[in-house]
Design an enzyme around this catalytic site. Structure first.
Site, PDB file in Angstrom:
ATOM      1  N   HIS A 189     -12.130  17.983   2.268  1.00  0.00           N
ATOM      2  CA  HIS A 189     -10.893  18.239   3.121  1.00  0.00           C
ATOM      3  C   HIS A 189     -10.137  16.981   3.450  1.00  0.00           C
ATOM      4  O   HIS A 189      -8.956  17.097   3.538  1.00  0.00           O
ATOM      5  CB  HIS A 189     -11.863  18.762   4.534  1.00  0.00           C
ATOM      6  CG  HIS A 189     -10.911  19.343   5.490  1.00  0.00           C
ATOM      7  ND1 HIS A 189     -10.527  20.565   5.728  1.00  0.00           N
ATOM      8  CD2 HIS A 189     -10.195  18.359   6.485  1.00  0.00           C
ATOM      9  CE1 HIS A 189      -9.707  20.441   6.646  1.00  0.00           C
ATOM     10  NE2 HIS A 189      -9.528  19.321   7.077  1.00  0.00           N
ATOM     11  N   GLU A 190     -10.859  15.913   3.845  1.00  0.00           N
ATOM     12  CA  GLU A 190     -10.293  14.759   4.372  1.00  0.00           C
ATOM     13  C   GLU A 190      -9.542  14.116   3.170  1.00  0.00           C
ATOM     14  O   GLU A 190      -8.407  13.660   3.323  1.00  0.00           O
ATOM     15  CB  GLU A 190     -11.363  13.636   4.997  1.00  0.00           C
ATOM     16  CG  GLU A 190     -11.865  14.560   6.416  1.00  0.00           C
ATOM     17  CD  GLU A 190     -10.959  14.841   7.679  1.00  0.00           C
ATOM     18  OE1 GLU A 190      -9.821  14.250   7.469  1.00  0.00           O
ATOM     19  OE2 GLU A 190     -10.943  15.636   8.162  1.00  0.00           O
ATOM     20  N   HIS A 209      -6.262  15.634   2.503  1.00  0.00           N
ATOM     21  CA  HIS A 209      -5.029  15.180   3.352  1.00  0.00           C
ATOM     22  C   HIS A 209      -4.422  13.958   2.724  1.00  0.00           C
ATOM     23  O   HIS A 209      -3.160  13.854   2.997  1.00  0.00           O
ATOM     24  CB  HIS A 209      -5.582  15.237   4.761  1.00  0.00           C
ATOM     25  CG  HIS A 209      -5.845  16.328   5.800  1.00  0.00           C
ATOM     26  ND1 HIS A 209      -4.890  17.192   5.684  1.00  0.00           N
ATOM     27  CD2 HIS A 209      -7.222  16.767   6.029  1.00  0.00           C
ATOM     28  CE1 HIS A 209      -5.578  18.390   6.433  1.00  0.00           C
ATOM     29  NE2 HIS A 209      -6.607  17.951   6.927  1.00  0.00           N
TER      30      HIS A 209
END
Length: 220
Positions: free
Chosen positions: A24-25, A28
């Site tokens: 997820h991170e 980004h």
């Protein structure tokens, strides 16, 4: 949500949860780099190394405290990926894509875990450890996807909403950010987010994933 804190339950949930948070991170940072800002890349945050994304308080201390106090739900967060939105080629639109990258990565992971779950069933593999891990992979990623889409900054949903709103309303929404975490925590502890947001959207995304993996079941 975890209600069983046994060693086996923690082991089953650990791998999909670590992947869910890490990817997820990293997503980004990857999206930001593709759209013009390499801040996260320079700082080594576009990586699948979980250690780069762990927040001592949000990833370790807070979940551990909730476990030790017998909390009915588990909550935590990773270290946010730094993004210089002013460096994006089209800050207003590109900020939306950067924010969507994290939840999008969780949706893809949920779909992959669902496919693994189906394949285990099709191959008649009865080992509960692996089937429960696949189920946990689906549920953790759906949970993170839906939670992060809640439209209050600094959550991804708040970033997306800010990008969609006109400038004046976007600035007004941005003023909430310093208190956004406390607002979300309060709504979470009172059950408002769960009943009005988490459950309805989770059901929708689970239905969508089921629709996407159904052809695989029909194929075999």
């Amino acid at each position: 949500m975890i209600t069983d804190y046994s060693i086996q339950a923690i082991a089953i949930n650990a791998i999909p949860l670590i992947f869910a948070i890490t990817i997820h991170e990293a997503a980004h940072g990857y999206a930001a780099r593709k759209l013009g800002d390499n801040t996260a890349y320079v700082l080594g945050r576009v990586t699948l190394n979980p250690a780069k994304h762990i927040d001592p308080v949000g990833t370790i201390l807070l979940p551990l405290l909730l476990i030790l106090t017998g909390s009915p739900f588990l909550f935590g967060y990773a270290k946010p990926v730094p993004v210089r939105f002013d460096r994006l080629r089209n800050p207003k639109i590109d900020s939306i894509w950067v924010a969507l990258a994290g939840p999008g990565a969780n949706f893809i992971q949920a779909l992959v875990w669902a496919i693994i779950w189906v394949l285990l069933k099709l191959m008649d593999i009865q080992e509960p450890f692996f089937t429960k891990m696949a189920q946990a992979g689906v549920m953790w990623n759906i949970g993170l996807l839906v939670f992060n889409l809640f439209p209050i900054p600094p959550l991804d949903g708040g970033r997306i909403l800010a990008g969609l709103l006109p400038a004046r309303q976007s600035i007004a929404l941005g003023r909430i950010e310093p208190w956004g975490f406390f607002i979300v925590m309060g709504l979470a502890f009172t059950g408002i987010i769960r009943g009005l947001w988490m459950e309805p959207l989770s059901h929708f995304f689970l239905w969508l994933i089921n629709a996407l993996v159904s052809p695989l079941l029909m194929l075999f």
